[in-house]
Design a protein around this motif. Structure first.
Motif, short mmCIF file in Angstrom:
data_model
loop_
_atom_site.label_atom_id
_atom_site.label_comp_id
_atom_site.label_asym_id
_atom_site.label_seq_id
_atom_site.Cartn_x
_atom_site.Cartn_y
_atom_site.Cartn_z
N MET A 99 0.83 -1.21 0.00
CA MET A 99 0.00 0.00 0.00
C MET A 99 0.86 1.25 0.00
SD MET A 99 -3.15 -0.77 2.55
CE MET A 99 -4.29 0.54 2.30
N ARG A 100 0.29 2.30 -0.57
CA ARG A 100 1.02 3.56 -0.69
C ARG A 100 0.41 4.62 0.24
NH1 ARG A 100 1.43 5.23 -6.73
NH2 ARG A 100 2.80 3.43 -6.79
N ALA A 101 1.26 5.25 1.04
CA ALA A 101 0.76 6.24 2.00
C ALA A 101 1.38 7.61 1.74
CB ALA A 101 1.09 5.80 3.43
N ILE A 102 0.71 8.62 2.26
CA ILE A 102 1.24 9.98 2.14
C ILE A 102 1.29 10.63 3.52
CG2 ILE A 102 -1.04 11.04 1.69
CD1 ILE A 102 0.44 12.88 -0.33
N CYS A 103 2.39 11.31 3.80
CA CYS A 103 2.51 12.12 5.02
C CYS A 103 2.55 13.58 4.58
CB CYS A 103 3.78 11.79 5.79
SG CYS A 103 3.86 10.13 6.44
N PRO A 104 1.43 14.27 4.56
CA PRO A 104 1.44 15.66 4.12
C PRO A 104 1.68 16.61 5.29
CG PRO A 104 -0.82 14.92 4.35
CD PRO A 104 0.06 13.81 4.87
N ARG A 155 -5.42 10.95 -5.56
CA ARG A 155 -6.12 10.23 -6.62
C ARG A 155 -5.19 10.04 -7.83
NH1 ARG A 155 -10.42 13.65 -7.58
NH2 ARG A 155 -11.63 12.91 -5.80
N GLU A 156 -4.51 11.13 -8.21
CA GLU A 156 -3.61 11.07 -9.38
C GLU A 156 -2.47 10.06 -9.18
OE1 GLU A 156 -2.41 15.15 -9.77
OE2 GLU A 156 -4.46 15.73 -10.27
N ARG A 157 -2.01 9.93 -7.95
CA ARG A 157 -0.85 9.05 -7.71
C ARG A 157 -1.23 7.73 -7.05
NH1 ARG A 157 0.00 14.07 -7.83
NH2 ARG A 157 1.89 14.98 -8.75
N GLU A 158 -2.51 7.44 -7.04
CA GLU A 158 -3.01 6.17 -6.47
C GLU A 158 -2.49 5.93 -5.05
OE1 GLU A 158 -2.09 3.27 -9.49
OE2 GLU A 158 -3.88 3.83 -10.62
N ILE A 159 -2.63 6.95 -4.23
CA ILE A 159 -2.24 6.84 -2.82
C ILE A 159 -3.45 6.35 -2.02
CG2 ILE A 159 -1.61 8.23 -0.79
CD1 ILE A 159 0.14 9.85 -2.86
N ASP A 160 -3.21 5.35 -1.16
CA ASP A 160 -4.32 4.70 -0.47
C ASP A 160 -4.68 5.35 0.85
OD1 ASP A 160 -4.31 2.21 -2.27
OD2 ASP A 160 -2.24 2.26 -1.56
N VAL A 161 -3.68 5.86 1.55
CA VAL A 161 -3.90 6.29 2.94
C VAL A 161 -3.15 7.59 3.24
CG1 VAL A 161 -3.59 5.62 5.36
CG2 VAL A 161 -4.04 3.87 3.68
N ILE A 162 -3.80 8.45 4.00
CA ILE A 162 -3.14 9.66 4.52
C ILE A 162 -2.71 9.34 5.96
CG2 ILE A 162 -3.48 12.08 5.19
CD1 ILE A 162 -5.77 12.16 3.06
N VAL A 163 -1.46 9.64 6.29
CA VAL A 163 -0.96 9.40 7.65
C VAL A 163 -0.67 10.74 8.31
CG1 VAL A 163 0.87 8.36 9.04
CG2 VAL A 163 0.08 7.20 6.97
N LYS A 164 -1.22 10.93 9.50
CA LYS A 164 -0.99 12.17 10.26
C LYS A 164 -0.51 11.83 11.66
CE LYS A 164 -2.44 15.47 7.45
NZ LYS A 164 -3.29 16.56 7.87
N ASN A 167 -11.62 15.13 3.82
CA ASN A 167 -10.93 14.39 2.76
C ASN A 167 -11.68 13.10 2.41
OD1 ASN A 167 -8.85 16.23 2.29
ND2 ASN A 167 -7.63 15.43 3.99
N PHE A 168 -12.27 12.47 3.42
CA PHE A 168 -13.04 11.25 3.16
C PHE A 168 -14.31 11.59 2.36
CE2 PHE A 168 -16.12 7.93 4.12
CZ PHE A 168 -15.38 6.79 3.84
N ALA A 169 -14.96 12.69 2.75
CA ALA A 169 -16.18 13.10 2.04
C ALA A 169 -15.87 13.45 0.59
CB ALA A 169 -16.82 14.29 2.76
N LEU A 170 -14.71 14.06 0.36
CA LEU A 170 -14.36 14.48 -1.01
C LEU A 170 -13.97 13.31 -1.89
CD1 LEU A 170 -12.14 17.63 -0.24
CD2 LEU A 170 -14.38 17.64 -1.35
N SER A 171 -13.36 12.28 -1.31
CA SER A 171 -12.75 11.25 -2.17
C SER A 171 -12.85 9.83 -1.66
CB SER A 171 -11.26 11.58 -2.33
OG SER A 171 -10.61 11.34 -1.10
N GLY A 172 -13.26 9.65 -0.42
CA GLY A 172 -13.30 8.29 0.14
C GLY A 172 -11.95 7.81 0.65
N ILE A 173 -10.94 8.68 0.64
CA ILE A 173 -9.62 8.25 1.13
C ILE A 173 -9.61 8.17 2.66
CG2 ILE A 173 -8.53 10.56 1.27
CD1 ILE A 173 -5.99 9.11 0.03
N GLU A 174 -8.92 7.16 3.17
CA GLU A 174 -8.83 6.97 4.62
C GLU A 174 -7.65 7.76 5.19
OE1 GLU A 174 -10.99 5.58 6.34
OE2 GLU A 174 -11.95 4.00 5.16
N THR A 175 -7.81 8.20 6.43
CA THR A 175 -6.70 8.83 7.17
C THR A 175 -6.42 7.99 8.40
OG1 THR A 175 -7.32 11.06 6.47
CG2 THR A 175 -5.97 10.90 8.45
#
Ligand code: PNS
Length: 164
Positions: A1-6, A77-86, A104-112
């Motif tokens: 899985m691919r995650a992002i730490c913004p 969405r563009e980079r097929e990232i599955d999860v946001i990590v905070k 973010n979930f409402a906008l796209s369904g992505i999990e945090t």
């Protein structure tokens, strides 16, 4: 899985790095994304913040650093990232992060997912580090040596240029 730490990472602290390292053990790939939040007055440019992060994470083979423009969910969405990590330091963080996670979930369904910051770093914030540094305090225990040097350089330049 691919995650992002913004985040803003202005500058990256040991608290941020603790979260990135732990995320790198949980996910196949971790993207650390340097955001530009127009409401904020940054000390370092996006490129400077990204360079400090790239240096600080260079030993982590599955971590990459990138700049984040526009909406986080579009980027994901563009980079097929599955999860946001905070990272969460204290209850105050949770209230804001919860709201962002729900948006973010409402906008796209992505999990945090939210990781509690190591207690050792719970008092750290980039804002406080900038404040301490601007007033001449020593911030070396809170950041990597390379970041501490960048802060010193920035303070020296700003003082010459008349910026407080
Ligand atoms: O370290 P910060 O300042 O808390 O990081 C904030 C950041 C960059 C994660 C946030 O501002 C963000 O996600 N920006 C991208 C723009 C966006 O998607 N905004 C709506 C969030 S609900």
């Amino acid at each position: 899985m691919r995650a992002i730490c913004p985040g803003s990472f202005d500058p990256v602290t040991h608290g941020h790095l603790d979260v990135v390292v732990r995320a790198s053990r949980m996910f196949d790939e971790v993207l650390v994304a340097v955001g530009r939040n127009s409401a904020k007055n940054y000390l370092f440019s996006p490129d400077e913040r990204a360079a400090m992060l790239a240096d600080a994470t260079s030993e982590l083979p599955n971590v990459r650093v990138d700049l984040l423009d526009g909406l986080l969910v579009d980027y994901c969405r563009e980079r097929e990232i599955d999860v946001i990590v905070k990272g969460l330091r204290f209850a105050g963080d949770f209230e804001f992060e919860l709201q962002m996670a729900q948006m973010n979930f409402a906008l796209s369904g992505i999990e945090t997912i939210m990781l509690p910051t190591a207690a050792k770093w719970a008092h750290l914030s980039s804002t406080m580090i900038r404040e301490v540094a601007k007033l001449g305090g020593d911030v070396t225990q809170f950041v990597t040596p390379a970041v501490a040097e960048r802060i010193r350089d920035k303070m020296a330049t700003d003082n010459q240029g008349g910026r407080a």
